[in-house]
Design an enzyme around this catalytic site. Sequence first.
Site, PDB file in Angstrom:
ATOM      1  N   GLY A  82     -22.429 -19.982 -37.119  1.00 51.52           N
ATOM      2  CA  GLY A  82     -21.188 -20.668 -36.911  1.00 51.52           C
ATOM      3  C   GLY A  82     -20.462 -20.421 -35.722  1.00 51.52           C
ATOM      4  O   GLY A  82     -19.165 -20.650 -35.666  1.00 51.52           O
ATOM      5  N   THR A 146     -17.102  -4.540 -40.555  1.00 51.29           N
ATOM      6  CA  THR A 146     -18.440  -4.214 -40.636  1.00 51.29           C
ATOM      7  C   THR A 146     -18.876  -2.991 -41.105  1.00 51.29           C
ATOM      8  O   THR A 146     -18.366  -1.981 -40.800  1.00 51.29           O
ATOM      9  CB  THR A 146     -18.889  -4.516 -39.060  1.00 51.29           C
ATOM     10  OG1 THR A 146     -20.291  -4.026 -38.992  1.00 51.29           O
ATOM     11  CG2 THR A 146     -18.200  -3.310 -38.172  1.00 51.29           C
ATOM     12  N   ASP A 148     -21.265  -1.640 -39.969  1.00 53.32           N
ATOM     13  CA  ASP A 148     -21.712  -0.633 -38.754  1.00 53.32           C
ATOM     14  C   ASP A 148     -20.888   0.128 -38.214  1.00 53.32           C
ATOM     15  O   ASP A 148     -21.282   1.098 -37.499  1.00 53.32           O
ATOM     16  CB  ASP A 148     -22.496  -1.738 -37.465  1.00 53.32           C
ATOM     17  CG  ASP A 148     -23.329  -2.570 -37.904  1.00 53.32           C
ATOM     18  OD1 ASP A 148     -23.948  -2.453 -39.170  1.00 53.32           O
ATOM     19  OD2 ASP A 148     -23.420  -3.743 -37.308  1.00 53.32           O
ATOM     20  N   ARG A 183     -44.566  14.427 -49.164  1.00 49.61           N
ATOM     21  CA  ARG A 183     -44.777  13.172 -48.336  1.00 49.61           C
ATOM     22  C   ARG A 183     -43.563  13.435 -47.253  1.00 49.61           C
ATOM     23  O   ARG A 183     -42.571  14.127 -47.463  1.00 49.61           O
ATOM     24  CB  ARG A 183     -44.316  12.003 -48.941  1.00 49.61           C
ATOM     25  CG  ARG A 183     -45.671  11.498 -49.568  1.00 49.61           C
ATOM     26  CD  ARG A 183     -45.341  10.199 -50.156  1.00 49.61           C
ATOM     27  NE  ARG A 183     -46.622   9.359 -50.872  1.00 49.61           N
ATOM     28  CZ  ARG A 183     -46.458   8.745 -51.896  1.00 49.61           C
ATOM     29  NH1 ARG A 183     -45.431   8.486 -52.563  1.00 49.61           N
ATOM     30  NH2 ARG A 183     -47.981   8.220 -52.332  1.00 49.61           N
ATOM     31  N   ARG A 294     -25.382  -3.730 -47.742  1.00 50.96           N
ATOM     32  CA  ARG A 294     -24.112  -4.984 -47.395  1.00 50.96           C
ATOM     33  C   ARG A 294     -23.627  -5.157 -48.882  1.00 50.96           C
ATOM     34  O   ARG A 294     -22.649  -5.973 -48.866  1.00 50.96           O
ATOM     35  CB  ARG A 294     -24.518  -6.025 -46.416  1.00 50.96           C
ATOM     36  CG  ARG A 294     -24.813  -5.761 -45.205  1.00 50.96           C
ATOM     37  CD  ARG A 294     -23.985  -6.516 -44.307  1.00 50.96           C
ATOM     38  NE  ARG A 294     -24.568  -8.128 -44.591  1.00 50.96           N
ATOM     39  CZ  ARG A 294     -25.343  -8.961 -43.640  1.00 50.96           C
ATOM     40  NH1 ARG A 294     -25.869  -8.424 -42.490  1.00 50.96           N
ATOM     41  NH2 ARG A 294     -25.702 -10.061 -44.130  1.00 50.96           N
TER      42      ARG A 294
HETATM   43  O1  F6P Z   1     -23.560  -6.082 -38.158  1.00 53.61           O
HETATM   44  C1  F6P Z   1     -23.955  -6.094 -39.301  1.00 53.61           C
HETATM   45  C2  F6P Z   1     -25.444  -6.106 -39.812  1.00 53.61           C
HETATM   46  O2  F6P Z   1     -25.826  -5.797 -41.252  1.00 53.61           O
HETATM   47  C3  F6P Z   1     -25.993  -5.097 -38.853  1.00 53.61           C
HETATM   48  O3  F6P Z   1     -26.217  -3.761 -39.157  1.00 53.61           O
HETATM   49  C4  F6P Z   1     -27.622  -5.912 -38.852  1.00 53.61           C
HETATM   50  O4  F6P Z   1     -28.378  -5.574 -38.084  1.00 53.61           O
HETATM   51  C5  F6P Z   1     -27.142  -7.250 -39.065  1.00 53.61           C
HETATM   52  O5  F6P Z   1     -26.156  -7.261 -39.689  1.00 53.61           O
HETATM   53  C6  F6P Z   1     -28.140  -8.353 -39.886  1.00 53.61           C
HETATM   54  O6  F6P Z   1     -27.638  -9.638 -40.101  1.00 53.61           O
HETATM   55  P1  F6P Z   1     -28.610 -10.563 -40.984  1.00 53.61           P
HETATM   56  O7  F6P Z   1     -27.505 -10.849 -42.081  1.00 53.61           O
HETATM   57  O8  F6P Z   1     -28.577 -11.784 -39.956  1.00 53.61           O
HETATM   58  O9  F6P Z   1     -29.977 -10.158 -41.400  1.00 53.61           O
END
Ligand code: F6P
Length: 367
Positions: A82, A146, A148, A183, A294
């Site tokens: 988007g 985020t 991240d 492991r 997430r």
């Molecule tokens: O930026 C957040 C994030 O979850 C990153 O850690 C990851 O690389 C990316 O988004 C994954 O995005 P998508 O939802 O496109 O798989």
Amino acid sequence: MTTKKILVNTGGGDAPGLNAVIRAVTLSAVNLGWEVWGIREGYRGILAPDEFPDGGLVPLTKDTVRGITHRGGTILGTTNRGNPLKFPVQNDAGEWEEVNRCDELTAFFKENKFDTLVAIGGDGSLTIADEIGRRSGINVIGVPKTIDNDLEGTIATFGFDTAIDFATECIDRLHTTASSHNRIMVVEVMGRYAGWIALFAGLAGTADAILIPEIPFDINKVVGKCNDRVANNRNFSIVVVGEGAKPIGGEISVIGKNVGQAERLGGVGQQVAHALEELTGQETRCVVLGHLLRGGSPTTRDRMLSLRFGTAAVRAIQDGVQNVMVALDPPNIAYIPLNEIAGKMKQVPLDGDAILTARSMGICLGD
Ligand code: F6P
């Protein structure tokens, strides 16, 4: 009392706490007598309205935001297709190309008399929001989101705490199965080009090695760590790998890239697991936590941060502050000019306390 008409959008990857921000913005604005609308799926609700039979905008009222603080995801929906500056459009030949549709957004804001856009997003979405603000003249207030944690200008982004909490729990669980089977377990976590998730969850979850994008790794260092453990009667090892980690002299592992979207990272965990099994002779498995980080409900800390950010965004508008990102600057919420953080990324500082903690404890960082 000056009345305002504000638009809220959630773009890019979702993060736990988005709904709490939406609720906080809505309640504090409605309490001032303002009108609040949400855009569905980033900017698609405006730029691709046909995709939304019930309308591309959602009225945000006390009713529509009731009971959502604890809910993961976003009631508005989101997308990584988007970006109005690089909107993916199919041409007559059926090929996808990136088209700048910012002028259409500007016209929409003007026609519908919106004066402020509250853009809840990560580095990509806030860089886009900054550009939209400059091109359209609309006031843009950014809210840093985020998992991240890689946004400049703020001590923390909401979503990060929930992600590391869950990743730590997963790493905890892997200890017993790794130890029972003698492991090596490799755990790949998200985080893009920054190693915050890998480092924090790896430390809290007692990983033996942590590989992050900021420190290109030598696989032999990790092999040495795993072998030392076996020699010391520790029959298993846990290796946490950030998805953007890369070997010295090597490349980041990229799954692919579609028109109008950021590149997708992934695969390094499996590569590391393969190499470790071959070089140590010890049975090795790889677990990719991916989007599990997430999902789910935000932690208390993320709920608090989201509510503080959301209400501070409205106070900024009320105080006439223009084009800023709300940011955590303990004990306060600060306003950082959007153009100071646009296009920037915050990586883990190599001389920072978290790295020093890992080194002091003898955790292998692959260097
Ligand atoms: O930026 C957040 C994030 O979850 C990153 O850690 C990851 O690389 C990316 O988004 C994954 O995005 P998508 O939802 O496109 O798989």
